[in-house]
Design a protein around this motif. Sequence first.
Motif, PDB file in Angstrom:
ATOM      1  N   LEU A  46       0.835  -1.210   0.000  1.00  0.00           N
ATOM      2  CA  LEU A  46       0.000   0.000   0.000  1.00  0.00           C
ATOM      3  C   LEU A  46       0.862   1.250   0.000  1.00  0.00           C
ATOM      4  N   PHE A  47       1.896   1.221   0.844  1.00  0.00           N
ATOM      5  CA  PHE A  47       2.825   2.350   0.923  1.00  0.00           C
ATOM      6  C   PHE A  47       3.461   2.615  -0.442  1.00  0.00           C
ATOM      7  N   ARG A  48       3.853   1.551  -1.129  1.00  0.00           N
ATOM      8  CA  ARG A  48       4.498   1.694  -2.444  1.00  0.00           C
ATOM      9  C   ARG A  48       3.541   2.275  -3.480  1.00  0.00           C
ATOM     10  N   SER A  49       2.247   2.021  -3.282  1.00  0.00           N
ATOM     11  CA  SER A  49       1.267   2.483  -4.273  1.00  0.00           C
ATOM     12  C   SER A  49       0.831   3.934  -4.079  1.00  0.00           C
ATOM     13  N   LEU A  50       1.235   4.549  -2.980  1.00  0.00           N
ATOM     14  CA  LEU A  50       0.788   5.916  -2.689  1.00  0.00           C
ATOM     15  C   LEU A  50       1.402   6.923  -3.665  1.00  0.00           C
ATOM     16  N   ARG A  51       0.543   7.789  -4.180  1.00  0.00           N
ATOM     17  CA  ARG A  51       1.050   8.892  -5.009  1.00  0.00           C
ATOM     18  C   ARG A  51       1.587  10.008  -4.123  1.00  0.00           C
ATOM     19  N   GLU A  52       0.909  10.185  -3.003  1.00  0.00           N
ATOM     20  CA  GLU A  52       1.324  11.236  -2.057  1.00  0.00           C
ATOM     21  C   GLU A  52       1.697  10.583  -0.729  1.00  0.00           C
ATOM     22  N   ARG A  53       2.872  10.909  -0.228  1.00  0.00           N
ATOM     23  CA  ARG A  53       3.320  10.386   1.068  1.00  0.00           C
ATOM     24  C   ARG A  53       3.713  11.552   1.957  1.00  0.00           C
ATOM     25  N   ASN A  54       3.443  11.405   3.236  1.00  0.00           N
ATOM     26  CA  ASN A  54       3.962  12.378   4.198  1.00  0.00           C
ATOM     27  C   ASN A  54       4.804  11.640   5.223  1.00  0.00           C
ATOM     28  N   ILE A  55       5.290  12.349   6.204  1.00  0.00           N
ATOM     29  CA  ILE A  55       6.189  11.753   7.198  1.00  0.00           C
ATOM     30  C   ILE A  55       5.505  10.607   7.942  1.00  0.00           C
ATOM     31  N   VAL A  56       4.166  10.713   8.115  1.00  0.00           N
ATOM     32  CA  VAL A  56       3.419   9.651   8.806  1.00  0.00           C
ATOM     33  C   VAL A  56       3.427   8.362   7.979  1.00  0.00           C
ATOM     34  N   SER A  57       3.361   8.499   6.658  1.00  0.00           N
ATOM     35  CA  SER A  57       3.402   7.318   5.782  1.00  0.00           C
ATOM     36  C   SER A  57       4.696   6.550   5.997  1.00  0.00           C
ATOM     37  N   TRP A  58       5.808   7.265   5.973  1.00  0.00           N
ATOM     38  CA  TRP A  58       7.116   6.636   6.171  1.00  0.00           C
ATOM     39  C   TRP A  58       7.225   6.027   7.580  1.00  0.00           C
ATOM     40  N   THR A  59       6.748   6.784   8.566  1.00  0.00           N
ATOM     41  CA  THR A  59       6.821   6.314   9.959  1.00  0.00           C
ATOM     42  C   THR A  59       6.016   5.030  10.144  1.00  0.00           C
ATOM     43  N   SER A  60       4.816   4.977   9.521  1.00  0.00           N
ATOM     44  CA  SER A  60       3.940   3.806   9.685  1.00  0.00           C
ATOM     45  C   SER A  60       4.596   2.551   9.141  1.00  0.00           C
ATOM     46  N   VAL A  61       5.223   2.650   7.979  1.00  0.00           N
ATOM     47  CA  VAL A  61       5.800   1.446   7.383  1.00  0.00           C
ATOM     48  C   VAL A  61       7.094   1.049   8.105  1.00  0.00           C
ATOM     49  N   ILE A  62       7.882   2.018   8.545  1.00  0.00           N
ATOM     50  CA  ILE A  62       9.103   1.707   9.313  1.00  0.00           C
ATOM     51  C   ILE A  62       8.729   1.056  10.646  1.00  0.00           C
ATOM     52  N   GLY A  63       7.756   1.647  11.339  1.00  0.00           N
ATOM     53  CA  GLY A  63       7.310   1.092  12.617  1.00  0.00           C
ATOM     54  C   GLY A  63       6.689  -0.284  12.454  1.00  0.00           C
ATOM     55  N   GLY A  64       5.942  -0.485  11.357  1.00  0.00           N
ATOM     56  CA  GLY A  64       5.332  -1.780  11.101  1.00  0.00           C
ATOM     57  C   GLY A  64       6.370  -2.865  10.887  1.00  0.00           C
ATOM     58  N   LEU A  65       7.373  -2.568  10.066  1.00  0.00           N
ATOM     59  CA  LEU A  65       8.454  -3.535   9.839  1.00  0.00           C
ATOM     60  C   LEU A  65       9.198  -3.826  11.141  1.00  0.00           C
ATOM     61  N   ALA A  66       9.369  -2.800  11.972  1.00  0.00           N
ATOM     62  CA  ALA A  66      10.048  -2.981  13.264  1.00  0.00           C
ATOM     63  C   ALA A  66       9.280  -3.962  14.139  1.00  0.00           C
ATOM     64  N   MET A  67       7.956  -3.814  14.218  1.00  0.00           N
ATOM     65  CA  MET A  67       7.134  -4.692  15.055  1.00  0.00           C
ATOM     66  C   MET A  67       7.236  -6.154  14.631  1.00  0.00           C
TER      67      MET A  67
END
Length: 487
Positions: A172-193
């Motif tokens: 989903l993150f890869r498919s986003l046309r628009e990303r903000n800092i929350v987008s990056w944080t969500s995927v980094i935090g998700g991978l961390a978990m």
Amino acid sequence: MLERKKLPNKFTYPFVLKACAGIGDLNLGKSVHGSVMKFGFGDEVNVQNTLVHMYCCCRGGEGGIEFARKVFDEMYKSDSVSWSAMIGGYVRVGRSSDAINLFREMQIKGVCPDEITMVSVLSACTGLGALELGKWVESYVEKERIQKNVELSNALIDMFAKCGDVDKATNLFRSLRERNIVSWTSVIGGLAMHGRGVEAVAVFVEMLRSGVTPDDVVFIGLLSACSHSGLVDKGKRYFDSMRKDFGIVPKIEHYGCMVDMLCRAGLVKEALKFVQEMPIDPNPVVWRTLINACRAHGELKLGEKITRQLIRNEPMHESNYVLLSNIYAKMSDWEKKTRIREAMDMKGMKKIPGSTMIELDNEIYEFVAGDKSHAQSKEIYEMVDEMGKEMKRAGYIPTTTEVLLDIDDEDKEDTLNRHSEKLAIAFALLNTPPGTLIRIVKNLRVCDDCHSATKFISKIYNREIVVRDRNRFHHFKNGLCSCRDFW
């Protein structure tokens, strides 16, 4: 304004009530509510909506949320804003099931949700770990053509990551046309978990290359990723980089991640030295992380010393007593353990019961330790007994030191078999086809024994089992767990 004899109108109160919500003072909010009624604006929809929002934001136990629901139920005419405010309020206080039930009621009433409503509903799915429900919400958003703005997209990413499907979150993150800092944080935090620290670091590097400047929240996810994946040297470098390269002053959460990382790596003495040299006072969470590491790595005397100091600082926090009780149980010092439990009883303290939730056929089932309230209780306990016999045949040895009671080993094993995650897994084995993936959500950290047992169960019954506990995800498959270490 009132002192100058200027009368408020229906436009005045929404602003005043939002100010009350910002302050979070329930009594002040009630006072303004009284003024609303006095001046005759109690039937204005905008005023009522803001009253619901205000009560949902105000402290005072769950008192605020009950007042919010009373206002909501008494509204003559509600709109999507009213429903969104009430659903969001339930999510804010952790009553995710109530939020989902209210959303279903909203659909029955024919009120069309907007993207704000759907963000709250997705947050409720996240709180419950309800992946199938979250998938349904995603399809509902598509079917109803609800505007998928960046906030809603981020909520979807966060939901999939925290409900166990981090690959879907990443796609989903890869498919986003628009990303903000929350987008990056969500995927980094998700991978961390999910213990996928190398991938989380790669996404962080990609974020820097794309020109996005990290904030302090991104670094919490990044350091957590390093912690769960044993990337100690990388974690140290990124911690130093925060201040040096980005001018971010580390907060207590960042120091907590560093302590957690060192403890997970078994570097208990280095973690203690790090805590002693911190430029800010360590909070109880940091000390508890250190205490758990002492218990896991055999530094029991050090753990006892730190816990006793913590109890002196926080004499009414029950988890401190539980920690000390756990240490005495590990020492097999039942006399001291009993004294701690008696002290808790005298202070009216109770240990938080372990509970596990599982989603099945669009229903959420919750089990607590020793639960016999379920309609299938007899079959579940028979299945637990069968699991125990099969595991023993496969070489499983119960970790009876987890049981904090001075009883014989047979009784300890019986106590372990009643842990909530074992009941939930037994329920899933009974009610799902062979080979089906099992997902459960635990409110506390999974204990050593259940972690070991779930490895055996995954192999014996040929099931992949995904467990989300208070700290992270554990993916069990073929007798192995995704977590690099366990303490």
